[in-house]
Write a protein that holds these residues in place. Structure first.
Motif, PDB file in Angstrom:
ATOM      1  N   ILE A   7       0.807  -1.321  -0.131  1.00  0.00           N
ATOM      2  CA  ILE A   7       0.027  -0.084  -0.034  1.00  0.00           C
ATOM      3  C   ILE A   7       1.030   1.281   0.012  1.00  0.00           C
ATOM      4  O   ILE A   7       1.812   1.305   0.914  1.00  0.00           O
ATOM      5  CB  ILE A   7      -0.888  -0.051   1.291  1.00  0.00           C
ATOM      6  N   GLY A  34      -7.398   4.790   2.428  1.00  0.00           N
ATOM      7  CA  GLY A  34      -6.926   4.443   4.009  1.00  0.00           C
ATOM      8  C   GLY A  34      -8.082   4.570   4.909  1.00  0.00           C
ATOM      9  O   GLY A  34      -8.749   5.527   4.669  1.00  0.00           O
ATOM     10  N   GLY A  35      -8.012   3.795   5.888  1.00  0.00           N
ATOM     11  CA  GLY A  35      -9.255   3.701   6.654  1.00  0.00           C
ATOM     12  C   GLY A  35      -9.185   4.797   7.475  1.00  0.00           C
ATOM     13  O   GLY A  35     -10.140   5.584   8.327  1.00  0.00           O
ATOM     14  N   PHE A  36      -7.905   5.280   7.959  1.00  0.00           N
ATOM     15  CA  PHE A  36      -7.886   6.710   9.014  1.00  0.00           C
ATOM     16  C   PHE A  36      -7.964   7.726   8.309  1.00  0.00           C
ATOM     17  O   PHE A  36      -8.738   8.756   8.641  1.00  0.00           O
ATOM     18  CB  PHE A  36      -6.449   6.236   9.698  1.00  0.00           C
ATOM     19  N   LEU A  37      -7.248   8.186   7.111  1.00  0.00           N
ATOM     20  CA  LEU A  37      -7.198   9.400   6.659  1.00  0.00           C
ATOM     21  C   LEU A  37      -8.183   9.529   5.638  1.00  0.00           C
ATOM     22  O   LEU A  37      -8.907  10.601   5.133  1.00  0.00           O
ATOM     23  CB  LEU A  37      -5.891   9.861   5.819  1.00  0.00           C
ATOM     24  N   ASN A  41      -5.298   6.035  -1.729  1.00  0.00           N
ATOM     25  CA  ASN A  41      -3.987   5.499  -1.917  1.00  0.00           C
ATOM     26  C   ASN A  41      -3.794   4.230  -2.979  1.00  0.00           C
ATOM     27  O   ASN A  41      -4.795   4.082  -3.558  1.00  0.00           O
ATOM     28  CB  ASN A  41      -3.350   5.058  -0.516  1.00  0.00           C
ATOM     29  N   VAL A  90      -0.040  13.087  10.797  1.00  0.00           N
ATOM     30  CA  VAL A  90       0.486  11.652  10.827  1.00  0.00           C
ATOM     31  C   VAL A  90       1.354  11.446   9.625  1.00  0.00           C
ATOM     32  O   VAL A  90       1.501  12.052   8.554  1.00  0.00           O
ATOM     33  CB  VAL A  90      -0.788  10.855  10.539  1.00  0.00           C
ATOM     34  N   THR A  91       2.520  10.743   9.853  1.00  0.00           N
ATOM     35  CA  THR A  91       3.325  10.356   8.776  1.00  0.00           C
ATOM     36  C   THR A  91       2.966   9.027   8.124  1.00  0.00           C
ATOM     37  O   THR A  91       2.562   7.968   8.906  1.00  0.00           O
ATOM     38  CB  THR A  91       4.727  10.027   9.755  1.00  0.00           C
ATOM     39  N   VAL A  92       2.981   9.098   7.072  1.00  0.00           N
ATOM     40  CA  VAL A  92       2.397   8.101   5.884  1.00  0.00           C
ATOM     41  C   VAL A  92       3.477   7.649   5.173  1.00  0.00           C
ATOM     42  O   VAL A  92       4.164   8.019   4.458  1.00  0.00           O
ATOM     43  CB  VAL A  92       1.351   8.524   5.027  1.00  0.00           C
ATOM     44  N   GLY A  93       3.277   6.030   5.165  1.00  0.00           N
ATOM     45  CA  GLY A  93       4.368   5.377   4.107  1.00  0.00           C
ATOM     46  C   GLY A  93       5.932   5.610   4.813  1.00  0.00           C
ATOM     47  O   GLY A  93       6.047   5.622   5.839  1.00  0.00           O
ATOM     48  N   THR A  96       3.197   0.171   3.107  1.00  0.00           N
ATOM     49  CA  THR A  96       2.982  -0.733   4.202  1.00  0.00           C
ATOM     50  C   THR A  96       2.939  -2.006   3.528  1.00  0.00           C
ATOM     51  O   THR A  96       2.262  -2.179   2.074  1.00  0.00           O
ATOM     52  CB  THR A  96       1.428  -0.503   4.784  1.00  0.00           C
ATOM     53  N   PHE A  98       2.725  -6.331   3.018  1.00  0.00           N
ATOM     54  CA  PHE A  98       2.473  -7.597   3.413  1.00  0.00           C
ATOM     55  C   PHE A  98       2.905  -8.564   2.626  1.00  0.00           C
ATOM     56  O   PHE A  98       2.715  -8.477   1.292  1.00  0.00           O
ATOM     57  CB  PHE A  98       0.740  -7.861   3.610  1.00  0.00           C
TER      58      PHE A  98
HETATM   59  P1  2BA Z   1      -4.758   5.332   6.356  1.00  0.00           P
HETATM   60  O1  2BA Z   1      -5.551   4.182   7.238  1.00  0.00           O
HETATM   61  O2  2BA Z   1      -5.370   6.328   6.044  1.00  0.00           O
HETATM   62  O3  2BA Z   1      -3.387   5.810   7.629  1.00  0.00           O
HETATM   63  C1  2BA Z   1      -2.658   6.697   6.963  1.00  0.00           C
HETATM   64  C2  2BA Z   1      -1.803   7.107   8.298  1.00  0.00           C
HETATM   65  O4  2BA Z   1      -2.324   7.544   9.616  1.00  0.00           O
HETATM   66  C3  2BA Z   1      -0.845   5.903   8.652  1.00  0.00           C
HETATM   67  O5  2BA Z   1       0.247   5.655   8.010  1.00  0.00           O
HETATM   68  C4  2BA Z   1      -0.527   6.295   9.963  1.00  0.00           C
HETATM   69  O6  2BA Z   1       0.741   7.108  10.344  1.00  0.00           O
HETATM   70  C5  2BA Z   1      -1.628   6.818  10.617  1.00  0.00           C
HETATM   71  N1  2BA Z   1      -2.837   6.034  11.259  1.00  0.00           N
HETATM   72  C6  2BA Z   1      -3.444   5.077  10.823  1.00  0.00           C
HETATM   73  N2  2BA Z   1      -4.230   4.673  11.832  1.00  0.00           N
HETATM   74  C7  2BA Z   1      -4.249   5.328  12.721  1.00  0.00           C
HETATM   75  C8  2BA Z   1      -4.806   5.448  13.973  1.00  0.00           C
HETATM   76  N3  2BA Z   1      -5.702   4.659  14.392  1.00  0.00           N
HETATM   77  N4  2BA Z   1      -4.490   6.487  15.083  1.00  0.00           N
HETATM   78  C9  2BA Z   1      -3.400   7.100  14.706  1.00  0.00           C
HETATM   79  N5  2BA Z   1      -2.840   7.370  13.485  1.00  0.00           N
HETATM   80  C10 2BA Z   1      -2.939   6.382  12.562  1.00  0.00           C
HETATM   81  P2  2BA Z   1       0.653   4.268   7.438  1.00  0.00           P
HETATM   82  O7  2BA Z   1       0.814   3.297   8.703  1.00  0.00           O
HETATM   83  O8  2BA Z   1       1.956   4.394   6.734  1.00  0.00           O
HETATM   84  O9  2BA Z   1      -0.432   3.514   6.512  1.00  0.00           O
HETATM   85  C11 2BA Z   1      -0.731   4.141   5.138  1.00  0.00           C
HETATM   86  C12 2BA Z   1      -1.829   3.188   4.734  1.00  0.00           C
HETATM   87  O10 2BA Z   1      -1.498   1.826   4.670  1.00  0.00           O
HETATM   88  C13 2BA Z   1      -3.249   3.439   5.672  1.00  0.00           C
HETATM   89  O11 2BA Z   1      -3.881   4.729   5.520  1.00  0.00           O
HETATM   90  C14 2BA Z   1      -3.979   2.025   5.226  1.00  0.00           C
HETATM   91  O12 2BA Z   1      -4.440   2.349   3.990  1.00  0.00           O
HETATM   92  C15 2BA Z   1      -2.801   1.133   4.936  1.00  0.00           C
HETATM   93  N6  2BA Z   1      -2.437   0.485   6.189  1.00  0.00           N
HETATM   94  C16 2BA Z   1      -1.681   0.591   7.229  1.00  0.00           C
HETATM   95  N7  2BA Z   1      -1.653  -0.443   8.274  1.00  0.00           N
HETATM   96  C17 2BA Z   1      -2.378  -1.332   7.546  1.00  0.00           C
HETATM   97  C18 2BA Z   1      -2.972  -2.519   8.220  1.00  0.00           C
HETATM   98  N8  2BA Z   1      -2.434  -3.071   9.529  1.00  0.00           N
HETATM   99  N9  2BA Z   1      -3.923  -3.391   7.452  1.00  0.00           N
HETATM  100  C19 2BA Z   1      -4.246  -2.679   6.364  1.00  0.00           C
HETATM  101  N10 2BA Z   1      -3.925  -1.857   5.891  1.00  0.00           N
HETATM  102  C20 2BA Z   1      -3.002  -0.854   6.500  1.00  0.00           C
END
Ligand code: 2BA
Length: 108
Positions: A7, A34-37, A41, A90-93, A96, A98
């Protein structure tokens, strides 16, 4: 056989697909969110023999950058008089990743 699921940021996706394709890896590009933002992506599916997984990860590392993104969280203000959107960084990427065992790989 392994399936690498990566991702990545939309801005890195084009170059990454180019790099992987140039090295003759098979790639499928999917639009994802992305679920958070809740921002777009890109998810790449890359099926490779086990011995090539490390090389694929190196290409991803070399191509994908980390970025600061901003979102807001609703925070209560005053005596519960209202909510204000507080910006959070938040810091992205870079990516991610698998790596999954593939039980069967068929082209029909
Ligand atoms: P998003 O879910 O939009 O998350 C974007 C960024 O927001 C994440 O970057 C992380 O820095 C932050 N973030 C995510 N969830 C958070 C939370 N509950 N509290 C605080 N900050 C949070 P990344 O870790 O680099 O992840 C980038 C994208 O990769 C995510 O976009 C999601 O689409 C995917 N991703 C990350 N971890 C995943 C996982 N365990 N399973 C499936 N997809 C994942």
């Amino acid at each position: 056989m392994k399936l690498v699921i990566a991702i990545v940021h939309d801005e890195d996706a084009h170059d990454l697909v180019e790099e992987l394709t140039e090295k003759e890896y098979g790639v499928t590009k999917l639009a994802s969110t992305g679920g958070f933002l809740k921002a777009g992506n890109t998810t790449l599916l890359i099926g490779v023999p086990k011995r090539q997984v490390d090389d694929v990860i190196e290409v991803i590392k070399d191509t994908c950058d980390t970025r600061k993104e901003y979102t807001t969280t609703n925070t209560m203000v005053g005596n519960a008089t209202g909510f204000v959107g507080m910006p959070i960084e938040v810091t992205v990427g870079g990516a991610t990743i698998f790596v999954i065992d593939v039980e069967n790989y068929l082209k029909i």
